[in-house]
Design an enzyme around this catalytic site. Structure first.
Site, short mmCIF file in Angstrom:
data_model
loop_
_atom_site.label_atom_id
_atom_site.label_comp_id
_atom_site.label_asym_id
_atom_site.label_seq_id
_atom_site.Cartn_x
_atom_site.Cartn_y
_atom_site.Cartn_z
N ASP A 295 0.85 -1.19 0.00
CA ASP A 295 0.00 0.00 0.00
C ASP A 295 0.89 1.25 0.00
O ASP A 295 1.87 1.32 0.75
CB ASP A 295 -0.87 -0.03 1.26
CG ASP A 295 -1.86 1.10 1.30
OD1 ASP A 295 -2.76 1.11 0.44
OD2 ASP A 295 -1.76 1.96 2.19
N GLU B 150 1.51 0.21 -4.90
CA GLU B 150 1.02 1.48 -5.43
C GLU B 150 2.22 2.42 -5.55
O GLU B 150 2.79 2.82 -4.53
CB GLU B 150 0.00 2.10 -4.48
CG GLU B 150 -1.31 1.34 -4.39
CD GLU B 150 -2.29 2.03 -3.46
OE1 GLU B 150 -3.40 2.34 -3.90
OE2 GLU B 150 -1.96 2.28 -2.28
#
Ligand code: CA
Length: 678
Positions: A359, A388
């Protein structure tokens, strides 16, 4: 690298779970002793980061807290509440780590550390590396980890795989996947949901584990399943929902997904049972890891053991906020880096996890991500790592050091999501009503080509016409995640309804299948959001991070209602798996074998995979993606072409033979044909 701060900000906000305002308020408070960090005050702990080692004769406790004056371990009979039944002072060792050994069999007891710095007790904590906790995650639990192994665990093996190009990811939330009555699953919303075989929808179609196996994906990516804060584990009857991006204990499974969060060994055993069942069904398991921030920084285990060390702090002593969730961790500091490496290795060794999705990876530094990948590859060379490649706000570290999408070429073996491809298909992240290629709008063809080529440089992709990026950021196509939807934002059906005016009958299905044809013929690594294959919706909710089940649950009666859509997804997955041309896995091979054909006008992208690409049995494959509202003609040269994808159908053994030199592809659909070698 393109970094728009507004873009980043929104991305972070939607990630924030729990009460954002409370978290933001917390950032305004000063972190203890924040501004005067001196690295020499923080020796790195040597060896393992274990904090509790149990044996029936004695249990030893260890805590890294270099600046402490005093450290105690408190023992409890209960996982929460009650008074300590014992308390032991710990002694400082050589590397900033405190130790004590307590004789006797402590199994079943709970513990908390308490650290004093500058005369102030910081508050009890289970430590930074608790492996088992009481309900609510505020105390560690003394357990015998070996006793949590389910039967056959020693023989558990990850399914074999053939390099990252063969990966097809399926991203799911435990509740979304099993909570709807139509799932036929008993252990709804639990780890154990993924252990049940033979479950079906009311129409008798497979759900759960059998559904995943039938669909043919290779990796199941589970949304945060470490212990997070937002769900009250003592009140599960309230059936609250949260994605779980609010970490509490990084190395313990989440209690609310177990059948009994009050018994520390239960969540551990059930998590292992889940992994074991997925492995038995040929599926690898990816954990969504959120090391970039913690739930509440002030009361976190990090702050209660080494205040100011694990987070990046602004000069005024407040927490930097690259995560948009109130704080950002400092991966570049040696103990935080070691922590992340050890944590990943722990999940691999103890829980047999096969991959990690980071993340807000852009909050971390490149060196840490490379260290993680190198260490993880030692355990399993086939481990798949992606993240990400952005942050929520600008992190407090030099941009050149950050594990952002634009720096992916410096992180071999690590992939990042392509928002270029995603938004080229469905439209921009910040305006649900605005469509793009799928909505029949011109101008996104080049961005789509960028995604089809796997974000590697390609002579036919004009970077000045690509959204967001000015350079091809992937060194290898397997460094790009190809997708059109994920848990963030609207799911695909909702987005199509919001962005395509006056949808006609069948149009939703056609555009949905067209979108995933692009995803599944991309040289990047395809990634599907759970339920898209049965045309799930979320009733138009954009940010469903804590929406109730009636928004987030996948209704499995859809599987019968949209039988053709499901068959298409399944067929496309099989086609990709059977034909190496679609997953070349190497940038030079992509440039050699993938050729885009010139087309007139917009809404049409055509490419061919030529010369037995990747050793494919098919000499030449032609893929036509037609988003126009009318049929399109494509000049392909003479020859006899066998159609394998046409008008919303997939058949590998052929849907008929088409004769060149001009082929026709129906409106809002894909055509895939191959030519015989003569
Ligand atoms: Ca929890």
């Amino acid at each position: 690298m393109f970094l728009c701060s507004d873009y980043l900000l929104i991305f972070g906000m939607i990630k924030c779970s729990g009460m954002k305002m409370i978290l933001m308020a917390a950032t305004l408070l000063l972190a203890a002793n924040a501004a005067d960090f001196h690295e020499e005050d923080y020796p790195v702990r040597q060896g393992s980061l274990d904090e509790m080692q149990y044996s029936p004769q004695a249990t030893s406790f260890h805590l890294w807290s270099p600046r402490a004056e005093k450290v105690r371990v408190l023992l409890y009979e209960e996982g929460q509440g009650g008074q300590a039944c014992d308390s032991r002072d710990m002694a400082l060792g050589t590397d900033g780590t405190w130790h004590v050994t307590v004789p006797g069999d402590l199994r079943g007891k709970f513990y908390a550390f308490h650290v004093r710095i500058d005369g102030k007790w910081l508050g009890e904590t289970p430590g930074i590396f608790a492996k088992a906790v009481g309900i609510g995650g505020r105390r560690g639990a003394v357990i015998d980890l070996a006793a949590t192994d389910p039967e056959g665990w020693a023989e558990d093996r990850s399914p074999a795989m053939d390099g990252p190009a063969s990966v097809i990811v399926y991203e799911m939330h435990h509740r979304d996947f099993s909570i709807h009555p139509s799932s036929g699953i008993v252990n709804k919303g639990k780890f154990l949901a993924l252990t049940e075989e033979g479950t079906t929808s009311p129409e008798g179609l497979p759900t759960g584990l059998d559904h995943l196996k039938d669909l043919g994906v290779t990796h199941v990516h589970i949304l945060p399943s470490f212990d997070f804060s937002s769900i009250d584990e003592t009140a599960l009857e309230l059936n609250r929902y949260n994605w779980g991006y609010d970490p509490l204990n990084y190395n313990v499974p989440e209690g609310s997904y177990s059948t009994d969060p009050a018994r520390p060994e239960v969540r551990i055993r059930e998590f292992k049972q889940m992994v074991q069942a997925l492995h038995r069904h040929g599926l690898r398991v990816v954990l969504d890891v959120v090391y970039n921030h913690t739930s509440n920084a002030r009361s976190s285990a990090f702050e209660r053991t080494a205040p100011g060390y694990f987070y990046r702090l602004k000069p005024d002593g407040t927490f930097a906020n690259g995560s948009g969730c109130g704080n950002e961790t400092a991966s570049e500091r040696p103990m935080m880096r070691k922590y992340m490496v050890e944590s990943v290795l722990y999940w691999m060794r103890e829980y047999h996890i096969d991959g990690f999705r980071f993340d807000l990876m852009g909050v971390h530094d490149i060196a840490t991500m490379n260290a993680i990948r190198e260490a993880a590859c030692q355990v399993d060379p086939q481990v798949f790592i992606y993240g990400e490649g952005w942050a929520a706000e600008t992190p407090l570290l030099e941009a050149d050091s950050l594990a952002m999408k634009g720096n992916v070429a410096r992180m071999p073996g690590i992939a990042a999501f392509s928002d270029e491809m995603r938004d080229a298909l469905r439209g921009p992240w910040d305006d649900d009503a605005k469509g793009a290629f799928l909505a029949g709008k011109p101008g996104d063809e080049e961005s789509l080509k960028f995604g089809l080529a796997g974000a590697v440089s390609h002579p036919q992709v004009q970077m000045d016409k690509v959204n967001y990026s000015t350079v091809a950021w992937a060194a290898q196509p397997t460094q790009m995640i190809s997708y059109v939807s994920c848990h963030d934002d609207m799911c695909l059906a909702d987005r199509l309804k919001a962005s395509v005016p006056d949808l006609r009958p069948g149009e939703l299905e056609r555009l949905d299948m067209l979108a995933q044809t692009a995803v599944l013929t991309s040289q990047g690594v395809p990634f599907l959001f759970a339920g898209e294959e049965v045309l799930r919706d979320k009733k138009g909710v954009h940010n469903s991070y804590r929406s109730p089940d009636d928004i987030n649950a996948i209704d499995w009666t859809n599987k019968a209602a949209f039988r053709d859509v499901y068959a298409y997804y399944k067929g496309m997955i099989a086609l990709r798996k059977h034909h190496p041309a679609f997953r070349l896995g190497d940038a030079d091979l992509v440039r050699k074998h993938l050729e885009f054909l010139p087309v007139e006008g917009s809404g049409l992208v055509v490419f061919r995979l030529k010369d037995h690409a990747g050793g494919d049995s098919w000499q030449e494959i032609l893929v036509v993606l037609n988003a126009r509202r009318e049929a399109a003609s494509v000049r392909v040269g003479k020859g006899r072409w066998t159609a394998v994808v046409k008008d919303g159908k997939v058949r590998e053994d052929g849907l008929g033979v088409l004769a060149g030199p001009v082929l026709t592809v129906g409106p809002e659909s894909a055509l895939i044909v191959w030519k015989e070698d003569r």
